[in-house]
Scaffold this active site. Sequence first.
Site, PDB file in Angstrom:
ATOM      1  N   ASN A  10       0.871  -1.183   0.000  1.00 40.64           N
ATOM      2  CA  ASN A  10       0.000   0.000   0.000  1.00 40.64           C
ATOM      3  C   ASN A  10       0.903   1.226   0.000  1.00 40.64           C
ATOM      4  O   ASN A  10       1.480   1.577   1.027  1.00 40.64           O
ATOM      5  CB  ASN A  10      -0.889  -0.034   1.258  1.00 40.64           C
ATOM      6  N   LYS A  12       0.121   4.265  -0.332  1.00 44.80           N
ATOM      7  CA  LYS A  12      -0.516   5.475   0.226  1.00 44.80           C
ATOM      8  C   LYS A  12      -0.257   6.660  -0.707  1.00 44.80           C
ATOM      9  O   LYS A  12      -0.325   6.501  -1.921  1.00 44.80           O
ATOM     10  CB  LYS A  12      -0.029   5.721   1.657  1.00 44.80           C
ATOM     11  N   HIS A  97      -9.820   1.180   4.586  1.00 41.70           N
ATOM     12  CA  HIS A  97      -8.515   1.335   5.247  1.00 41.70           C
ATOM     13  C   HIS A  97      -8.673   2.296   6.427  1.00 41.70           C
ATOM     14  O   HIS A  97      -9.449   3.244   6.367  1.00 41.70           O
ATOM     15  CB  HIS A  97      -7.481   1.868   4.249  1.00 41.70           C
ATOM     16  N   GLU A  99      -7.038   4.709   7.462  1.00 44.96           N
ATOM     17  CA  GLU A  99      -6.871   6.144   7.164  1.00 44.96           C
ATOM     18  C   GLU A  99      -8.123   6.705   6.491  1.00 44.96           C
ATOM     19  O   GLU A  99      -8.479   7.869   6.676  1.00 44.96           O
ATOM     20  CB  GLU A  99      -5.605   6.351   6.318  1.00 44.96           C
ATOM     21  N   GLU A 169      -5.894  -4.945  10.271  1.00 47.29           N
ATOM     22  CA  GLU A 169      -4.862  -3.955  10.571  1.00 47.29           C
ATOM     23  C   GLU A 169      -5.246  -3.183  11.835  1.00 47.29           C
ATOM     24  O   GLU A 169      -6.046  -2.239  11.767  1.00 47.29           O
ATOM     25  CB  GLU A 169      -4.728  -2.957   9.412  1.00 47.29           C
ATOM     26  N   GLY A 175       1.930   2.303  10.841  1.00 48.27           N
ATOM     27  CA  GLY A 175       2.889   3.400  10.724  1.00 48.27           C
ATOM     28  C   GLY A 175       3.523   3.808  12.045  1.00 48.27           C
ATOM     29  O   GLY A 175       4.148   4.848  12.145  1.00 48.27           O
ATOM     30  N   SER A 212       2.872  -1.942  10.444  1.00 43.46           N
ATOM     31  CA  SER A 212       4.305  -1.957  10.753  1.00 43.46           C
ATOM     32  C   SER A 212       4.983  -3.294  10.451  1.00 43.46           C
ATOM     33  O   SER A 212       5.898  -3.711  11.167  1.00 43.46           O
ATOM     34  CB  SER A 212       4.555  -1.548  12.210  1.00 43.46           C
ATOM     35  N   GLY A 234       4.828   1.422   4.863  1.00 44.76           N
ATOM     36  CA  GLY A 234       6.168   2.001   4.850  1.00 44.76           C
ATOM     37  C   GLY A 234       7.238   1.093   4.248  1.00 44.76           C
ATOM     38  O   GLY A 234       8.074   1.545   3.449  1.00 44.76           O
TER      39      GLY A 234
END
Length: 250
Positions: A10, A12, A97, A99, A169, A175, A212, A234
């Site tokens: 992902n 982002k 998601h 976010e 998640e 993150g 993470s 990330g």
Amino acid sequence: MSRRLIYAANWKMHHGPVAARAFAERFGATVEPREERELWFFPPAVSIAATAEALGARSDTSVGAQNVYWEQKGAFTGESSVPLVAEAGALGALVGHSERRHIFGETDADTARKVTALLAGGLVPMLCVGETLAEREAGDTEQVVMRQLRAALDGRTPAELDRTLIAYEPVWAIGTGRNATPSDAAMVHRSIRAELARLGARGRAPVLYGGSVNARNILALLAEAELDGVLVGGASLDPDGWAELVGLGG
Ligand code: PGA
């Protein structure tokens, strides 16, 4: 590890078309397809076409959108419909998601409409579910995750459920460098799978873990038989790092 593992990147709000194409070309040149491995890339909407083109017709890779709107077309400034992302090369999309839920205020009902639109359009929904830290500390993890799952998937046909991917998640792990222990994650995965069976899924629904995930913790996570893969933010942004990560699991 004999089960088929899914590695989903992902990106982002990173990698425009130029960077996405360069990433996909480099990745394609260095990572060989493997029978037991499935790869998903979720670039920003503007980079879906470049990523899909650069990856070409590899049978082990799929490109997806990070988000879709549920209407087919019309006056919805700033949104991308399922037919639009499909035309750009997307075979699926993330839905719900954290976010989207927590920064952009998406509700369970919005998430359900997006799943409906994706299934109707023949795309794969990757439904993301997960509790916040406050919810976990209050002991509400199961209740929150099951609510999110049921809201998006209640009333689907068995065939639709079998086409849907789930990513667990925990919001507090995304993150942050903190991740659920493999056994904590496995416990939630087991409950998700039981709920999917109650909702009518026939097969063993693939459930991914995200939050993470990196080269240091992926082996311990994938050692849990309940985890069918990972959704990675990330640690998916660098082509060599991502190539290393997808090479570790089997
Ligand atoms: P992270 O993001 O790997 O950077 O924690 C995961 C995700 O949000 O899907």
